[in-house]
Structures are given as structure tokens and as C-alpha cells.
Design a protein around this motif. Structure first.
Motif, PDB file in Angstrom:
ATOM      1  N   ALA A 185       0.702  -1.193   0.060  1.00 43.27           N
ATOM      2  CA  ALA A 185      -0.068  -0.157   0.067  1.00 43.27           C
ATOM      3  C   ALA A 185       0.889   1.270  -0.113  1.00 43.27           C
ATOM      4  CB  ALA A 185      -1.182   0.051   1.122  1.00 43.27           C
ATOM      5  N   ALA A 186       2.086   1.190   0.623  1.00 43.93           N
ATOM      6  CA  ALA A 186       2.961   2.346   0.412  1.00 43.93           C
ATOM      7  C   ALA A 186       3.794   2.421  -0.550  1.00 43.93           C
ATOM      8  CB  ALA A 186       3.680   2.232   1.855  1.00 43.93           C
ATOM      9  N   LEU A 187       3.867   1.448  -1.388  1.00 45.06           N
ATOM     10  CA  LEU A 187       4.779   1.721  -2.561  1.00 45.06           C
ATOM     11  C   LEU A 187       4.426   2.480  -3.749  1.00 45.06           C
ATOM     12  CD1 LEU A 187       5.373  -2.389  -3.550  1.00 45.06           C
ATOM     13  CD2 LEU A 187       6.977  -0.543  -2.944  1.00 45.06           C
ATOM     14  N   PRO A 188       3.286   3.035  -4.150  1.00 47.95           N
ATOM     15  CA  PRO A 188       3.024   3.961  -4.933  1.00 47.95           C
ATOM     16  C   PRO A 188       3.671   5.595  -4.232  1.00 47.95           C
ATOM     17  CG  PRO A 188       1.030   2.841  -4.674  1.00 47.95           C
ATOM     18  CD  PRO A 188       1.968   2.253  -3.684  1.00 47.95           C
ATOM     19  N   ALA A 189       3.515   5.771  -2.843  1.00 47.75           N
ATOM     20  CA  ALA A 189       3.888   7.039  -2.281  1.00 47.75           C
ATOM     21  C   ALA A 189       5.378   7.075  -2.129  1.00 47.75           C
ATOM     22  CB  ALA A 189       3.348   7.152  -0.940  1.00 47.75           C
ATOM     23  N   ALA A 190       6.198   5.627  -2.030  1.00 52.30           N
ATOM     24  CA  ALA A 190       7.600   5.520  -1.769  1.00 52.30           C
ATOM     25  C   ALA A 190       8.132   5.752  -3.343  1.00 52.30           C
ATOM     26  CB  ALA A 190       8.029   4.260  -1.401  1.00 52.30           C
ATOM     27  N   LEU A 191       7.687   5.214  -4.310  1.00 50.78           N
ATOM     28  CA  LEU A 191       8.112   5.571  -5.567  1.00 50.78           C
ATOM     29  C   LEU A 191       8.001   6.662  -6.307  1.00 50.78           C
ATOM     30  CD1 LEU A 191       9.354   3.659  -7.983  1.00 50.78           C
ATOM     31  CD2 LEU A 191       7.128   3.405  -8.824  1.00 50.78           C
ATOM     32  N   HIS A 192       6.748   7.486  -5.840  1.00 47.86           N
ATOM     33  CA  HIS A 192       6.580   8.881  -6.243  1.00 47.86           C
ATOM     34  C   HIS A 192       7.719   9.731  -5.305  1.00 47.86           C
ATOM     35  CE1 HIS A 192       4.232  12.639  -5.886  1.00 47.86           C
ATOM     36  NE2 HIS A 192       4.659  12.718  -7.218  1.00 47.86           N
ATOM     37  N   MET A 193       8.026   9.469  -4.297  1.00 45.30           N
ATOM     38  CA  MET A 193       9.258  10.064  -3.492  1.00 45.30           C
ATOM     39  C   MET A 193      10.202  10.018  -3.949  1.00 45.30           C
ATOM     40  SD  MET A 193      10.672   9.552   0.349  1.00 45.30           S
ATOM     41  CE  MET A 193      11.999   8.494  -0.155  1.00 45.30           C
ATOM     42  N   TRP A 194      10.753   8.796  -4.635  1.00 48.81           N
ATOM     43  CA  TRP A 194      12.101   8.735  -5.219  1.00 48.81           C
ATOM     44  C   TRP A 194      12.056   9.118  -6.791  1.00 48.81           C
ATOM     45  CZ3 TRP A 194      16.434   8.053  -3.333  1.00 48.81           C
ATOM     46  CH2 TRP A 194      16.661   7.629  -1.951  1.00 48.81           C
ATOM     47  N   THR A 195      11.202   8.946  -7.460  1.00 48.81           N
ATOM     48  CA  THR A 195      11.063   9.557  -8.850  1.00 48.81           C
ATOM     49  C   THR A 195      10.464  10.863  -9.141  1.00 48.81           C
ATOM     50  OG1 THR A 195       8.885   8.472  -9.488  1.00 48.81           O
ATOM     51  CG2 THR A 195      10.874   6.981  -9.603  1.00 48.81           C
ATOM     52  N   GLY A 196       9.656  11.400  -8.197  1.00 48.00           N
ATOM     53  CA  GLY A 196       8.918  12.658  -8.276  1.00 48.00           C
ATOM     54  C   GLY A 196       8.008  12.482  -9.508  1.00 48.00           C
ATOM     55  N   GLN A 197       7.557  11.329  -9.949  1.00 49.55           N
ATOM     56  CA  GLN A 197       6.569  11.045 -10.845  1.00 49.55           C
ATOM     57  C   GLN A 197       5.619  10.179 -10.200  1.00 49.55           C
ATOM     58  OE1 GLN A 197       6.717  12.735 -13.881  1.00 49.55           O
ATOM     59  NE2 GLN A 197       8.519  14.135 -13.014  1.00 49.55           N
ATOM     60  N   PRO A 198       4.468  10.396 -10.680  1.00 52.61           N
ATOM     61  CA  PRO A 198       3.254   9.217 -10.185  1.00 52.61           C
ATOM     62  C   PRO A 198       3.840   7.958 -10.912  1.00 52.61           C
ATOM     63  CG  PRO A 198       2.065  11.214 -11.232  1.00 52.61           C
ATOM     64  CD  PRO A 198       3.490  11.355 -11.470  1.00 52.61           C
ATOM     65  N   PRO A 199       3.560   6.989 -10.475  1.00 48.47           N
ATOM     66  CA  PRO A 199       4.108   5.578 -10.973  1.00 48.47           C
ATOM     67  C   PRO A 199       3.199   5.395 -12.324  1.00 48.47           C
ATOM     68  CG  PRO A 199       3.168   5.261  -8.876  1.00 48.47           C
ATOM     69  CD  PRO A 199       2.830   6.730  -9.187  1.00 48.47           C
ATOM     70  N   LEU A 200       3.888   4.531 -13.095  1.00 49.85           N
ATOM     71  CA  LEU A 200       3.260   4.087 -14.490  1.00 49.85           C
ATOM     72  C   LEU A 200       1.876   3.301 -14.048  1.00 49.85           C
ATOM     73  CD1 LEU A 200       6.220   3.123 -16.696  1.00 49.85           C
ATOM     74  CD2 LEU A 200       4.608   5.277 -16.832  1.00 49.85           C
ATOM     75  N   GLU A 201       1.841   2.525 -13.065  1.00 47.01           N
ATOM     76  CA  GLU A 201       0.683   1.561 -12.702  1.00 47.01           C
ATOM     77  C   GLU A 201      -0.035   2.250 -11.606  1.00 47.01           C
ATOM     78  OE1 GLU A 201       2.339  -2.239 -12.038  1.00 47.01           O
ATOM     79  OE2 GLU A 201       2.596  -2.737 -14.158  1.00 47.01           O
TER      80      GLU A 201
END
Length: 190
Positions: A174-190
Motif C-alpha cells: 500500500a505504501a509503494l506508490p508513495a515511496a516510488l513517487h518520493m524517489w522519482t518525483g513522478q506518479p507511477p506508471l501503474e
């Protein structure tokens, strides 16, 4: 001297990759193979930069601080990407990455294709026809066979690898999208 958050470099590289992929997708099959090749090269840079910063940040936390010396020594000596992927997850998080995981295998396949492009050498071949001969030709099929879908796949591989490493660390689904967003600065592709 300039200072910023650790994720800034990942943001910049990931954003550049994303912009390049979007431009290639907009041009379709007419995209230059060189631009697609750059996406493969940039994908490996994104993943390695993320890996370096992700583990450097992790070992600054009390739970992983005992591994700080190892990580900083490897960073200082510029250990290979393969070394870091083989050794750091097990050393810091207590378990190795599964070499048979499809995400890791996809990344290594992309990295191998990138290596064939980046460390390209001439095959120096001869082509003979009716009454002529051309010497010194090189097989450029690794470049010529690239398609716009390879650029999109490269972007997905970068995102998948970051998600894979975050999961390995123990970040909840559940926290992966926010963590990925934090690291990439972009909303995830999925």
C-alpha cells in the motif's frame, strides 16, 4: 557547493528518461534508434543512481547503521552495479535478491543490451557481391533492431526495479506508490 535531498538525482534522471520515452512514443516508428539507445543507457543510470542513494540513506538509519562502512567503501571505490545488486541487499536487509525474479532478469537483460550498445565494437566483416567487395563493415543490428517499444519497456524496467528494491526492503504494498513517487518525483506508471 550545492546541496539537495538524496532523491534529487534520481528525480532528474528519471524525469529525463520519462521525457525521452514520451517524445519517442509521440514520433512512433520513425523514432531514431539513437534516442531509444539513450533510453536504455539512461535506465541503467537511473537504477544505479537509485541503488546508490537508496542504500546510502538506509545505512544512515539506526536499524542498518552497522553496514554504513561497507556501503560507503563500495561507493568510494565505485563498485560495479552487479556487485552492489549481489551484495548490498543481503548485507543490509539480511536476504539476497532472488536472481530468478522476472523483474531482476528483465533488468539484467536490458543492461546486457545497453552494454552491447555502450561498449560497441566493430565486427569488421566483408560483404561480397557480383563483381565487388566491401570490407570493414560492422554488424549494427543491436542498434538497428531497436523499436519505440524498447524505450517504453526501459522506463517500465526502471520503475519495476525501484519498486522491487523498495519491496525487498520491506515497504508495504500500500505504501509503494508513495515511496516510488518520493524517489522519482513522478506518479507511477501503474
Amino acid at each position: 557547493m550545492g546541496y539537495s535531498t538524496p532523491n534529487r538525482m534520481v528525480w532528474l534522471y528519471f524525469s529525463a528518461l520519462q521525457r525521452r520515452v514520451q517524445a519517442i512514443q509521440a514520433t512512433g516508428n520513425g523514432a531514431a534508434q539513437a534516442d531509444i539507445a539513450l533510453c536504455l543507457m539512461l535506465t541503467v543510470a537511473v537504477v544505479e543512481t537509485f541503488l546508490n542513494l537508496f542504500f546510502r540513506v538506509a545505512v544512515s538509519e539506526p536499524a542498518f547503521a552497522q553496514h554504513k562502512g561497507r556501503i560507503t567503501r563500495d561507493l568510494e571505490r565505485r563498485a560495479s552495479l552487479d556487485h552492489k545488486l549481489r551484495r548490498w541487499p543481503e548485507a543490509v536487509f539480511g536476504r539476497p535478491l532472488d536472481p530468478d525474479d522476472p523483474i531482476l532478469r528483465s533488468f539484467f537483460a536490458l543492461k546486457e543490451k545497453r552494454n552491447r550498445l555502450m561498449h560497441f565494437t566493430s565486427t569488421h566483416e566483408t560483404f561480397a557481391g557480383d563483381g565487388f567487395q566491401i570490407e570493414g563493415l560492422t554488424d549494427t543490428s543491436v542498434l538497428d533492431d531497436l523499436a519505440p517499444t524498447d524505450a517504453l519497456t526501459a522506463l517500465q524496467v526502471a520503475e519495476d526495479m525501484m519498486r522491487f528494491l523498495l519491496r525487498h526492503r520491506g515497504v508495504a504494498e500500500a505504501a509503494l506508490p508513495a515511496a516510488l513517487h518520493m524517489w522519482t518525483g513522478q506518479p507511477p506508471l501503474e
